[in-house]
Design a protein around this motif. Structure first.
Motif, PDB file in Angstrom:
ATOM      1  N   UNK A   1       0.841  -1.190   0.000  1.00 26.23           N
ATOM      2  CA  UNK A   1       0.000   0.000   0.000  1.00 26.23           C
ATOM      3  C   UNK A   1       0.879   1.245   0.000  1.00 26.23           C
ATOM      4  N   UNK A   2       0.758   2.038  -1.048  1.00 29.10           N
ATOM      5  CA  UNK A   2       1.557   3.253  -1.150  1.00 29.10           C
ATOM      6  C   UNK A   2       1.166   4.297  -0.100  1.00 29.10           C
ATOM      7  N   UNK A   3      -0.143   4.528   0.144  1.00 25.90           N
ATOM      8  CA  UNK A   3      -0.495   5.514   1.180  1.00 25.90           C
ATOM      9  C   UNK A   3      -0.015   5.102   2.580  1.00 25.90           C
ATOM     10  N   UNK A   4      -0.123   3.819   2.878  1.00 16.39           N
ATOM     11  CA  UNK A   4       0.344   3.337   4.176  1.00 16.39           C
ATOM     12  C   UNK A   4       1.864   3.508   4.293  1.00 16.39           C
ATOM     13  N   UNK A   5       2.577   3.280   3.205  1.00 16.68           N
ATOM     14  CA  UNK A   5       4.023   3.480   3.200  1.00 16.68           C
ATOM     15  C   UNK A   5       4.362   4.948   3.433  1.00 16.68           C
ATOM     16  N   UNK A   6       3.578   5.856   2.867  1.00 17.81           N
ATOM     17  CA  UNK A   6       3.807   7.285   3.060  1.00 17.81           C
ATOM     18  C   UNK A   6       3.578   7.668   4.524  1.00 17.81           C
ATOM     19  N   UNK A   7       2.512   7.165   5.124  1.00 21.92           N
ATOM     20  CA  UNK A   7       2.261   7.441   6.548  1.00 21.92           C
ATOM     21  C   UNK A   7       3.393   6.886   7.427  1.00 21.92           C
ATOM     22  N   UNK A   8       3.836   5.703   7.091  1.00 20.04           N
ATOM     23  CA  UNK A   8       4.922   5.089   7.859  1.00 20.04           C
ATOM     24  C   UNK A   8       6.206   5.919   7.728  1.00 20.04           C
ATOM     25  N   UNK A   9       6.485   6.421   6.523  1.00 22.39           N
ATOM     26  CA  UNK A   9       7.677   7.238   6.311  1.00 22.39           C
ATOM     27  C   UNK A   9       7.607   8.526   7.122  1.00 22.39           C
ATOM     28  N   UNK A  10       6.439   9.149   7.156  1.00 27.86           N
ATOM     29  CA  UNK A  10       6.271  10.369   7.956  1.00 27.86           C
ATOM     30  C   UNK A  10       6.473  10.065   9.435  1.00 27.86           C
ATOM     31  N   UNK A  11       5.929   8.949   9.887  1.00 26.86           N
ATOM     32  CA  UNK A  11       6.102   8.558  11.285  1.00 26.86           C
ATOM     33  C   UNK A  11       7.558   8.276  11.623  1.00 26.86           C
ATOM     34  N   UNK A  12       8.250   7.598  10.724  1.00 25.94           N
ATOM     35  CA  UNK A  12       9.671   7.297  10.947  1.00 25.94           C
ATOM     36  C   UNK A  12      10.492   8.573  11.004  1.00 25.94           C
ATOM     37  N   UNK A  13      10.197   9.516  10.104  1.00 21.82           N
ATOM     38  CA  UNK A  13      10.915  10.794  10.113  1.00 21.82           C
ATOM     39  C   UNK A  13      10.664  11.567  11.407  1.00 21.82           C
ATOM     40  N   UNK A  14       9.430  11.534  11.902  1.00 19.43           N
ATOM     41  CA  UNK A  14       9.116  12.229  13.155  1.00 19.43           C
ATOM     42  C   UNK A  14       9.880  11.609  14.321  1.00 19.43           C
ATOM     43  N   UNK A  15       9.894  10.301  14.383  1.00 20.15           N
ATOM     44  CA  UNK A  15      10.618   9.618  15.462  1.00 20.15           C
ATOM     45  C   UNK A  15      12.116   9.887  15.354  1.00 20.15           C
ATOM     46  N   UNK A  16      12.644   9.917  14.133  1.00 25.93           N
ATOM     47  CA  UNK A  16      14.066  10.193  13.933  1.00 25.93           C
ATOM     48  C   UNK A  16      14.412  11.606  14.399  1.00 25.93           C
ATOM     49  N   UNK A  17      13.552  12.559  14.114  1.00 23.91           N
ATOM     50  CA  UNK A  17      13.801  13.944  14.536  1.00 23.91           C
ATOM     51  C   UNK A  17      13.803  14.043  16.067  1.00 23.91           C
ATOM     52  N   UNK A  18      12.812  13.438  16.712  1.00 26.90           N
ATOM     53  CA  UNK A  18      12.744  13.464  18.173  1.00 26.90           C
ATOM     54  C   UNK A  18      13.976  12.768  18.767  1.00 26.90           C
ATOM     55  N   UNK A  19      14.392  11.667  18.165  1.00 29.33           N
ATOM     56  CA  UNK A  19      15.579  10.947  18.645  1.00 29.33           C
ATOM     57  C   UNK A  19      16.838  11.796  18.510  1.00 29.33           C
ATOM     58  N   UNK A  20      16.947  12.534  17.414  1.00 29.86           N
ATOM     59  CA  UNK A  20      18.121  13.395  17.212  1.00 29.86           C
ATOM     60  C   UNK A  20      18.157  14.512  18.249  1.00 29.86           C
ATOM     61  N   UNK A  21      16.998  15.116  18.514  1.00 29.58           N
ATOM     62  CA  UNK A  21      16.942  16.190  19.517  1.00 29.58           C
ATOM     63  C   UNK A  21      17.291  15.635  20.894  1.00 29.58           C
ATOM     64  N   UNK A  22      16.735  14.486  21.236  1.00 25.92           N
ATOM     65  CA  UNK A  22      17.038  13.889  22.534  1.00 25.92           C
ATOM     66  C   UNK A  22      18.510  13.486  22.627  1.00 25.92           C
ATOM     67  N   UNK A  23      19.071  12.981  21.528  1.00 23.93           N
ATOM     68  CA  UNK A  23      20.477  12.601  21.518  1.00 23.93           C
ATOM     69  C   UNK A  23      21.389  13.792  21.789  1.00 23.93           C
ATOM     70  N   UNK A  24      21.070  14.943  21.175  1.00 22.44           N
ATOM     71  CA  UNK A  24      21.854  16.153  21.447  1.00 22.44           C
ATOM     72  C   UNK A  24      21.731  16.567  22.904  1.00 22.44           C
ATOM     73  N   UNK A  25      20.513  16.479  23.433  1.00 19.52           N
ATOM     74  CA  UNK A  25      20.283  16.840  24.837  1.00 19.52           C
ATOM     75  C   UNK A  25      21.071  15.911  25.764  1.00 19.52           C
TER      76      UNK A  25
END
Length: 96
Positions: A41-65
């Motif tokens: 499913x392409x739409x489901x893959x797009x939602x998953x990609x957005x979720x992964x990017x959000x988690x990656x961003x939060x992880x990067x911010x926490x890693x710097x902290x």
């Protein structure tokens, strides 16, 4: 001293090889999972990609902290050790 250094080097080698193994396994899992999800499913893959990017961003911010806090703690411990060492030296001088 040599046996202790040898032991430490062996432990570091074990940790590094363990982390490399995990990274390779996770990369392969991510690639095959992404291809499978895109086929399903392409739409489901797009939602998953957005979720992964959000988690990656939060992880990067926490890693710097966490890195900043770790550096602060190390600096405080080093300062405390320097003060304690100076105090011990002064006490030996006073005894003399």
């Amino acid at each position: 001293l040599l046996s202790r250094i040898n032991n430490d080097v062996n432990k570091i080698g074990n940790v590094v090889s363990f982390h490399v193994n995990i990274m390779l396994r996770q990369t392969v899992q991510f690639l095959f999972g992404s291809v499978y999800l895109l086929k399903m499913s392409l739409p489901l893959a797009a939602y998953a990609a957005v979720g992964i990017l959000a988690v990656a961003k939060v992880s990067a911010v926490y890693g710097r902290f966490a890195r900043t806090m770790s550096n602060r703690v190390q600096k405080l411990l080093a300062d405390g050790s320097a003060i304690a060492e100076t105090s011990f030296r002064m006490s030996e001088t006073v005894r003399s």
